[in-house]
Design an enzyme around this catalytic site. Sequence first.
Site, PDB file in Angstrom:
ATOM      1  CE  LYS A 120       1.041   5.839   0.826  1.00 33.08           C
ATOM      2  NZ  LYS A 120       2.260   5.151   0.472  1.00 33.08           N
TER       3      LYS A 120
HETATM    4  C1  LIG Z   1       3.182   4.567  -0.686  1.00 36.55           C
HETATM    5  C2  LIG Z   1       3.571   3.144  -0.671  1.00 36.55           C
HETATM    6  C3  LIG Z   1       4.912   2.746  -0.709  1.00 36.55           C
HETATM    7  C4  LIG Z   1       6.036   3.698  -0.972  1.00 36.55           C
HETATM    8  O1  LIG Z   1       6.128   4.696  -0.033  1.00 36.55           O
HETATM    9  P1  LIG Z   1       7.147   5.904  -0.312  1.00 36.55           P
HETATM   10  O2  LIG Z   1       7.292   6.545   1.040  1.00 36.55           O
HETATM   11  O3  LIG Z   1       6.508   6.792  -1.312  1.00 36.55           O
HETATM   12  O4  LIG Z   1       8.411   5.305  -0.790  1.00 36.55           O
HETATM   13  C5  LIG Z   1       5.209   1.403  -0.560  1.00 36.55           C
HETATM   14  N1  LIG Z   1       4.232   0.491  -0.420  1.00 36.55           N
HETATM   15  C6  LIG Z   1       2.936   0.840  -0.406  1.00 36.55           C
HETATM   16  C7  LIG Z   1       1.907  -0.223  -0.219  1.00 36.55           C
HETATM   17  C8  LIG Z   1       2.557   2.168  -0.565  1.00 36.55           C
HETATM   18  O5  LIG Z   1       1.274   2.520  -0.612  1.00 36.55           O
END
Ligand SMILES: *Cc1c(COP(=O)(O)O)cnc(C)c1O
Length: 398
Positions: free
Chosen positions: A187
């Site tokens: 991210k």
């Molecule tokens: C990555 C992601 C999540 C989940 O994030 P985590 O921190 O791995 O729980 C939720 N929604 C979207 C759109 C994502 O890309």
Amino acid sequence: MSEFIAFHRPSIGEEEINEVVETLRSGWLTSGERAARFERAFADYTGSLYAVAVNSCTSALHLALAALDIGPGDEVITTPLTFCSTVHTILHVGATPVLADVNQDGNIDPAAIDARLTPRTRAIIPVHLAGLPCRMSAIMSLARRRKLRVIEDAAHAAGTHYRNEHLGSVRSRFAGDAAAYSFYATKNITTGEGGMFTTNDRALAERVRLLALHGITKDAWNRYASNGNWFYRVLEPGFKYNLSDILAAIGIHQLKRLESFIAQRAAYARMYNDAFGRLEELETPADTTEGRHAWHLYLLRLNCERLRISRDQFIRELAERGVGASVHFIPITMHPFFERWALQNACPRAEALYSRVISLPLHPGLSEGEVQRVIAAVTGVVAANRRLMAAGAGQRIA
Ligand SMILES: *Cc1c(COP(=O)(O)O)cnc(C)c1O
């Protein structure tokens, strides 16, 4: 032969590493002073009044739904173009997920939300796909009219602005009730695994903080410190979703670099746009005039009617040219578990978009030379396809 360009590599600096080492030497590993510092810095950055550091975005979404008392009998509307966990959290509180189709830009369509409303609808979870802000003005006016809660899935959107303010900012008229951010490895910023819940509602923030750590009374985290107290009380059966100080240590320094990360991602996105915008086989990603795209992902679209090869083959061709690509996202309705809901949740626009999108590498760890190599690989696949079309050949590119 030059090295394979992976879809993603995290950008971790010496400051992050040193802070983790200091944390390990400090005698305090779980949620403590560093998690609190990360929360304050993140609240400042996003303009939110309250932030609660948690171990994932999934946890933040789950906590938001639970703290808003959304449960059995309730419906929650979200987009089919998201990671599965957005929908899982709705199921985990016992509510029913309802999918509303996307706009051309890949984000949830406010008119489609309207069409899916029932007397049982309690909340909307818009996802700011790739870091592109949803049409929050339309979504918030709908929500206010129908007294619905809005939980923003901002997993891609640390750094996304809408109408001159960061998402969720207390200064914005278009902030949802809560937002959930992800610090997963790929991210905009990462803590390895981690997330943040933000809100401007004090009571909601307090309930989320309680639920994030077993439902035990405030300040229980320091019950083993010299000024701590052994006494605590359980107010409700909460979860174990807190973020450790070891991970918060990484987040504190990642957050300081987020603006420069976004500037680098945006510069690389412009390079891609310049190169791909003039090829009729390709369509560049949607951008916004209503705020700032955080450019978490670069969603290249193929004009499949001008190509002899499919999206999947295109990705294989890129891999052969040394470039790792991905797809965001497989629509929720196309997963085996969700097939039972596919019919009443049909989202043809999301499925059509899915069949032609490719996520190219886009992160601040790339060099300009690597971005050029990605461009050369993409244009190379297009050129090979043109030769094939010109030859009128039925076979695939070798
Ligand atoms: C990555 C992601 C999540 C989940 O994030 P985590 O921190 O791995 O729980 C939720 N929604 C979207 C759109 C994502 O890309």
